[in-house]
Design a protein around this motif. Structure first.
Motif, PDB file in Angstrom:
ATOM      1  N   ASP A  35      -4.761   0.297  -0.237  1.00  9.39           N
ATOM      2  CA  ASP A  35      -5.583   0.624   0.929  1.00  9.39           C
ATOM      3  C   ASP A  35      -6.284  -0.638   1.408  1.00  9.39           C
ATOM      4  OD1 ASP A  35      -7.394   1.487   2.802  1.00  9.39           O
ATOM      5  OD2 ASP A  35      -8.090   3.217   1.653  1.00  9.39           O
ATOM      6  N   TYR A  36      -5.773  -1.195   2.481  1.00 11.27           N
ATOM      7  CA  TYR A  36      -6.375  -2.380   3.071  1.00 11.27           C
ATOM      8  C   TYR A  36      -6.967  -2.034   4.436  1.00 11.27           C
ATOM      9  CZ  TYR A  36      -4.880  -5.573  -0.574  1.00 11.27           C
ATOM     10  OH  TYR A  36      -4.753  -6.217  -1.777  1.00 11.27           O
ATOM     11  N   SER A  37      -7.683  -0.931   4.469  1.00  5.98           N
ATOM     12  CA  SER A  37      -8.373  -0.532   5.687  1.00  5.98           C
ATOM     13  C   SER A  37      -9.387  -1.636   6.056  1.00  5.98           C
ATOM     14  CB  SER A  37      -9.116   0.784   5.457  1.00  5.98           C
ATOM     15  OG  SER A  37      -8.238   1.804   5.061  1.00  5.98           O
ATOM     16  N   PRO A  38      -9.576  -1.897   7.350  1.00  6.26           N
ATOM     17  CA  PRO A  38      -9.062  -1.145   8.502  1.00  6.26           C
ATOM     18  C   PRO A  38      -7.746  -1.684   9.062  1.00  6.26           C
ATOM     19  CG  PRO A  38     -10.645  -2.754   9.244  1.00  6.26           C
ATOM     20  CD  PRO A  38     -10.545  -2.935   7.757  1.00  6.26           C
ATOM     21  N   TYR A  39      -6.978  -2.394   8.244  1.00  7.61           N
ATOM     22  CA  TYR A  39      -5.776  -3.036   8.755  1.00  7.61           C
ATOM     23  C   TYR A  39      -4.504  -2.229   8.507  1.00  7.61           C
ATOM     24  CZ  TYR A  39      -8.953  -6.998   9.120  1.00  7.61           C
ATOM     25  OH  TYR A  39     -10.004  -7.800   9.430  1.00  7.61           O
ATOM     26  N   PHE A  40      -4.253  -1.836   7.263  1.00 11.50           N
ATOM     27  CA  PHE A  40      -3.012  -1.132   6.975  1.00 11.50           C
ATOM     28  C   PHE A  40      -3.113  -0.385   5.653  1.00 11.50           C
ATOM     29  CE2 PHE A  40      -2.578  -5.415   5.239  1.00 11.50           C
ATOM     30  CZ  PHE A  40      -2.119  -5.178   3.947  1.00 11.50           C
ATOM     31  N   LEU A  41      -2.161   0.527   5.444  1.00 13.83           N
ATOM     32  CA  LEU A  41      -1.994   1.260   4.195  1.00 13.83           C
ATOM     33  C   LEU A  41      -0.567   1.057   3.719  1.00 13.83           C
ATOM     34  CD1 LEU A  41      -3.581   4.683   5.293  1.00 13.83           C
ATOM     35  CD2 LEU A  41      -4.746   2.820   4.087  1.00 13.83           C
ATOM     36  N   VAL A  42      -0.402   0.997   2.403  1.00 14.62           N
ATOM     37  CA  VAL A  42       0.935   0.910   1.822  1.00 14.62           C
ATOM     38  C   VAL A  42       1.131   2.128   0.929  1.00 14.62           C
ATOM     39  CG1 VAL A  42       2.544  -0.437   0.426  1.00 14.62           C
ATOM     40  CG2 VAL A  42       0.844  -1.603   1.840  1.00 14.62           C
ATOM     41  N   TYR A  43       2.282   2.807   1.100  1.00 11.45           N
ATOM     42  CA  TYR A  43       2.568   4.033   0.372  1.00 11.45           C
ATOM     43  C   TYR A  43       3.512   3.760  -0.793  1.00 11.45           C
ATOM     44  CZ  TYR A  43       0.374   6.281   4.351  1.00 11.45           C
ATOM     45  OH  TYR A  43      -0.528   6.658   5.319  1.00 11.45           O
ATOM     46  N   LYS A  44       3.590   4.727  -1.675  1.00 18.36           N
ATOM     47  CA  LYS A  44       4.393   4.592  -2.883  1.00 18.36           C
ATOM     48  C   LYS A  44       5.849   4.285  -2.572  1.00 18.36           C
ATOM     49  CE  LYS A  44       5.620   7.028  -7.167  1.00 18.36           C
ATOM     50  NZ  LYS A  44       5.455   8.299  -7.947  1.00 18.36           N
ATOM     51  N   ASP A  45       6.370   4.849  -1.487  1.00 13.04           N
ATOM     52  CA  ASP A  45       7.774   4.613  -1.147  1.00 13.04           C
ATOM     53  C   ASP A  45       8.003   3.261  -0.470  1.00 13.04           C
ATOM     54  OD1 ASP A  45       6.773   4.981   1.392  1.00 13.04           O
ATOM     55  OD2 ASP A  45       8.072   6.676   1.913  1.00 13.04           O
ATOM     56  N   GLY A  46       6.930   2.477  -0.332  1.00 20.30           N
ATOM     57  CA  GLY A  46       7.058   1.158   0.271  1.00 20.30           C
ATOM     58  C   GLY A  46       6.787   1.109   1.761  1.00 20.30           C
ATOM     59  N   SER A  47       6.626   2.262   2.394  1.00 16.99           N
ATOM     60  CA  SER A  47       6.358   2.268   3.824  1.00 16.99           C
ATOM     61  C   SER A  47       4.945   1.757   4.100  1.00 16.99           C
ATOM     62  CB  SER A  47       6.533   3.679   4.392  1.00 16.99           C
ATOM     63  OG  SER A  47       5.660   4.599   3.754  1.00 16.99           O
ATOM     64  N   VAL A  48       4.766   1.212   5.285  1.00 19.19           N
ATOM     65  CA  VAL A  48       3.495   0.611   5.679  1.00 19.19           C
ATOM     66  C   VAL A  48       3.019   1.263   6.968  1.00 19.19           C
ATOM     67  CG1 VAL A  48       2.326  -1.522   6.345  1.00 19.19           C
ATOM     68  CG2 VAL A  48       4.146  -1.582   4.627  1.00 19.19           C
ATOM     69  N   LYS A  49       1.753   1.589   7.014  1.00 21.67           N
ATOM     70  CA  LYS A  49       1.158   2.136   8.229  1.00 21.67           C
ATOM     71  C   LYS A  49       0.078   1.187   8.717  1.00 21.67           C
ATOM     72  CE  LYS A  49      -1.165   6.185  10.199  1.00 21.67           C
ATOM     73  NZ  LYS A  49      -1.725   7.531   9.910  1.00 21.67           N
ATOM     74  N   ARG A  50       0.329   0.539   9.838  1.00 22.59           N
ATOM     75  CA  ARG A  50      -0.676  -0.302  10.477  1.00 22.59           C
ATOM     76  C   ARG A  50      -1.692   0.603  11.160  1.00 22.59           C
ATOM     77  NH1 ARG A  50      -0.658  -5.828   9.166  1.00 22.59           N
ATOM     78  NH2 ARG A  50       1.451  -6.223   8.338  1.00 22.59           N
ATOM     79  N   LEU A  51      -2.963   0.392  10.880  1.00 16.94           N
ATOM     80  CA  LEU A  51      -3.991   1.297  11.365  1.00 16.94           C
ATOM     81  C   LEU A  51      -4.463   0.963  12.767  1.00 16.94           C
ATOM     82  CD1 LEU A  51      -6.117   1.634   8.106  1.00 16.94           C
ATOM     83  CD2 LEU A  51      -4.327   3.157   8.966  1.00 16.94           C
ATOM     84  N   LYS A  52      -4.249  -0.252  13.197  1.00 20.79           N
ATOM     85  CA  LYS A  52      -4.625  -0.605  14.563  1.00 20.79           C
ATOM     86  C   LYS A  52      -3.781  -1.777  15.024  1.00 20.79           C
ATOM     87  CE  LYS A  52      -8.450  -3.658  13.228  1.00 20.79           C
ATOM     88  NZ  LYS A  52      -9.892  -3.939  13.416  1.00 20.79           N
TER      89      LYS A  52
END
Length: 345
Positions: A35-52
């Protein structure tokens, strides 16, 4: 055969499942592991969600410094932003030092067009009277180490191998006998690793390009055994820094003692192999990574047989990591820029 209602429910479930896979939606089977909020999240399957979405500043003439800039491509995969300061027509030479600059951001955030990076390099180009090529390497964690090193190495080779038909600003104004590598934080780490590669492979000499020196600003170095400055850091920040390398380089078996992030780890090659003759190492008094920068400087100047001629250490009193990005108009930022300019002359 399914009823219309059952078919509709099944379709709805399939769509939700697809969207979950695309966006990296957290679930019991796919939790957030970084959890690197407020920048991004990394999930167990390796996917990345950019938060902004990151802000972007267009290239062009900066009215505050009169530095001009434009975006170019150094290869099909890597772009860069080039900065040209005002040319002094009364100078004995219009050829300027060329700085290949690598931004910070933990390899993960910012770009060459990020406002704080763009503002920083406008100011540095103006004060140092240097051409700056800001390499826009691919970001982690979507792209793991060593992609970033390879991107920056390719940009260095591009500069070196295009002496006769380079980008016009380089061809007309760059002094290829005064080429420097510079970077802040993760960019400082890149500078070290590229300089080691220059020293071990000697590829740059084959292009007749002289690497005049390196400039490391608050370099990102880490290790398994925490230093005093790391232990004194904010616990939340320390945790994120402690897990950063494992996230961006999951294939590494050495973890935080990987030689690329801990150049003083057991078994690391000697800093005598650095392929530069001059170095400026800049630290900040309150930076969590300050101790490692000082250890690096000590190892270079006293613990190795480095054949360089100049190694200089500069510390910004009372400042924290990358203060020059967050406070571009401060007195300490002006002093740092002046120190870099003096090193380039």
């Amino acid at each position: 055969m399914l009823s219309a209602r059952a078919a509709g429910i099944l379709l709805y479930i399939m769509v939700l499942s697809l969207l979950s896979g695309i966006s990296g939606m957290a679930s019991d089977n796919n939790p957030v592991i970084y959890d690197y909020s407020p920048y991004f999240l990394v999930y167990k399957d390796g996917s990345v969600k950019r938060l902004k979405a990151g802000e972007q500043t267009p290239a062009g003439l900066d009215p505050l410094t009169n530095v001009d800039s434009k975006d170019i491509r150094s290869s099909a995969d890597v772009s860069a932003r080039i900065y040209l300061p005002p040319i002094n027509i009364n100078s004995n030479s219009t050829k300027l030092s060329l700085i290949l600059y690598f931004r910070g951001g933990g390899f993960c955030i910012f770009s060459s067009a990020s406002p704080i990076v763009h503002r920083h390099l406008n100011g540095l180009a103006a004060v140092s009277s240097s051409i700056i090529l800001s390499v826009d390497y691919h970001r982690a964690p979507e792209h793991h180490i060593p992609v970033q090193y390879d991107d920056c190495w390719a940009a260095l080779e591009w500069v070196a191998s295009h002496r006769s038909d380079a980008e016009p600003w380089l061809l007309d104004h760059a002094d290829y006998d005064r080429v420097y590598l510079a970077g802040d934080s993760a960019g400082g780490n890149i500078v070290h690793n590229l300089a080691m590669r220059v020293g071990s492979q000697g590829l740059i000499s084959s292009y007749s390009l002289k690497l005049a020196g390196t400039i490391l600003l608050d370099p990102y170095f880490w290790g398994k055994n925490l230093t005093a400055s790391e232990k004194a850091a904010d616990p939340v920040l320390r945790k994120k820094l402690d897990q950063l390398w494992g996230m961006i380089c999951p294939e590494s078996t050495a973890g935080n003692d990987d030689l690329r992030v801990n150049p003083l780890a057991a078994g690391a090659p000697s800093l005598a192999d650095l392929g530069c003759t001059r170095m400026l190492l800049c630290t900040s008094e309150k930076d969590a990574m300050r101790d490692r920068a000082l250890m690096y400087y000590e190892a270079l100047t006293k613990g190795s047989e480095w054949r360089g001629t100049t190694a200089e250490l500069y510390e910004a009193a009372g400042e924290d990591h990358e203060f020059y990005l967050n406070h571009p108009d401060s007195n300490n930022t002006a002093k740092l820029r002046a120190r870099i300019a003096a090193f380039l002359t």
